[in-house]
Enzyme design. Sequence first.
Site, PDB file in Angstrom:
ATOM      1  N   TYR A 109     -11.388   0.520   5.700  1.00  0.00           N
ATOM      2  CA  TYR A 109      -9.764   0.545   5.345  1.00  0.00           C
ATOM      3  C   TYR A 109      -9.138   2.151   5.242  1.00  0.00           C
ATOM      4  CZ  TYR A 109      -5.630  -0.153   2.459  1.00  0.00           C
ATOM      5  OH  TYR A 109      -4.189  -0.115   1.878  1.00  0.00           O
ATOM      6  N   SER A 137      -2.776  -0.068   7.418  1.00  0.00           N
ATOM      7  CA  SER A 137      -2.014  -0.602   6.574  1.00  0.00           C
ATOM      8  C   SER A 137      -0.563  -1.046   7.041  1.00  0.00           C
ATOM      9  CB  SER A 137      -1.905   0.005   5.260  1.00  0.00           C
ATOM     10  OG  SER A 137      -3.020   0.454   4.601  1.00  0.00           O
ATOM     11  N   ASP A 138       0.012  -2.337   6.363  1.00  0.00           N
ATOM     12  CA  ASP A 138       1.094  -2.863   6.637  1.00  0.00           C
ATOM     13  C   ASP A 138       2.195  -2.084   6.254  1.00  0.00           C
ATOM     14  OD1 ASP A 138      -0.067  -4.932   8.277  1.00  0.00           O
ATOM     15  OD2 ASP A 138       0.713  -6.540   7.070  1.00  0.00           O
ATOM     16  N   SER A 192       0.663  -1.367   0.005  1.00  0.00           N
ATOM     17  CA  SER A 192       0.160  -0.055  -0.104  1.00  0.00           C
ATOM     18  C   SER A 192       0.518   1.209  -0.011  1.00  0.00           C
ATOM     19  CB  SER A 192      -0.906   0.075   1.060  1.00  0.00           C
ATOM     20  OG  SER A 192      -1.901  -1.168   1.050  1.00  0.00           O
ATOM     21  N   LYS A 251      -5.671  -1.699  -2.382  1.00  0.00           N
ATOM     22  CA  LYS A 251      -7.061  -2.577  -1.648  1.00  0.00           C
ATOM     23  C   LYS A 251      -8.234  -1.616  -2.218  1.00  0.00           C
ATOM     24  CE  LYS A 251      -5.210  -5.857   1.247  1.00  0.00           C
ATOM     25  NZ  LYS A 251      -4.798  -6.278   2.547  1.00  0.00           N
ATOM     26  N   ASP A 295       5.392  -2.867   4.078  1.00  0.00           N
ATOM     27  CA  ASP A 295       5.809  -4.068   3.423  1.00  0.00           C
ATOM     28  C   ASP A 295       6.920  -4.083   3.007  1.00  0.00           C
ATOM     29  OD1 ASP A 295       3.222  -5.891   3.515  1.00  0.00           O
ATOM     30  OD2 ASP A 295       2.157  -4.085   2.382  1.00  0.00           O
ATOM     31  N   ASP A 351       3.088 -16.348  -2.503  1.00  0.00           N
ATOM     32  CA  ASP A 351       2.907 -15.083  -2.489  1.00  0.00           C
ATOM     33  C   ASP A 351       4.004 -14.074  -3.046  1.00  0.00           C
ATOM     34  OD1 ASP A 351       0.246 -15.308  -1.881  1.00  0.00           O
ATOM     35  OD2 ASP A 351       0.858 -14.255   0.258  1.00  0.00           O
ATOM     36  N   GLU A 402       5.652  -5.933   7.675  1.00  0.00           N
ATOM     37  CA  GLU A 402       5.761  -7.184   7.335  1.00  0.00           C
ATOM     38  C   GLU A 402       7.068  -7.312   6.202  1.00  0.00           C
ATOM     39  OE1 GLU A 402       3.894 -10.199   3.814  1.00  0.00           O
ATOM     40  OE2 GLU A 402       2.375  -8.773   5.268  1.00  0.00           O
TER      41      GLU A 402
END
Length: 264
Positions: A228, A48-49, A38, A202, A51, A129, A86
């Site tokens: 979200y 939100s993570d 994101s 998302k 990443d 993934d 993450e």
Amino acid sequence: MPTGAALHTEVMDQLAQTVGLIRNVLAPELLGAYLHGSAVLGGLGPASDLDVLAVTRQSLYERKRRALVEGLLEISGLTATVRPVEVTVVVQSEVRPWRFPPTGDFLYGEWLREELQESGPPQPCPMPDLAIAITMVLAGNHPLTGPPPAQILDPVPHADLVRASVAGIPELLDNLDDDTRNVLLTLARIWTTLATGEIQPKDAAADWALAHLPPEHRPALAHARDLYRTCHYDDETWSHELKAQVRPHVDEVLTHIDNLRRHG
């Protein structure tokens, strides 16, 4: 490191801590670390993570695995000021030349916190993934350290991006009741990816899906999208009426995904 209005000071500070940890622990094997998800797709929500994909020359020693987990347990969180982080580590030779399914060397996510504390650091395992993560890394082109990602990563064929997207559906459905917001948004993104060939934020994927859904299947996803955009997980609520619409909505989206998978 990326700058701009989309990444607030708290996010930049947390990213700096994460990158510092990755550099300290993974050197000298570290080839590069890249922001994706994101934060680079333009849809960073309140929960939100952050990443990060790190690429190394060789698999991590056990000592480095433990040090990385211990550091991330301190940096990552689920509060108003600390985002979940993450971190995925992949050995370059596992994904270049590309093959499917790829093997990931290490994965930390906030949903794994208790498991990692009880069972020890993560070990290498098949990680479909990675096809999605690498596609986002290459599209986002946001090095946190190291060269541009295209210099050390190969592009993922669309067919493998589709395979990776649908491979995670059973696990998503297992979490539908406990993680409704995220499951609905992720299913919308899978549908959008299969239909358009692009990985969208998302909330943007939800907008696309809403435009392609019959009216009776829109309210649950519209609510997930609004959550979200506006609130943390602890602050979200679902009415009984909306909850009752979740399963029919999911069945409708899965029908579209299955049609695209079989005929795409």
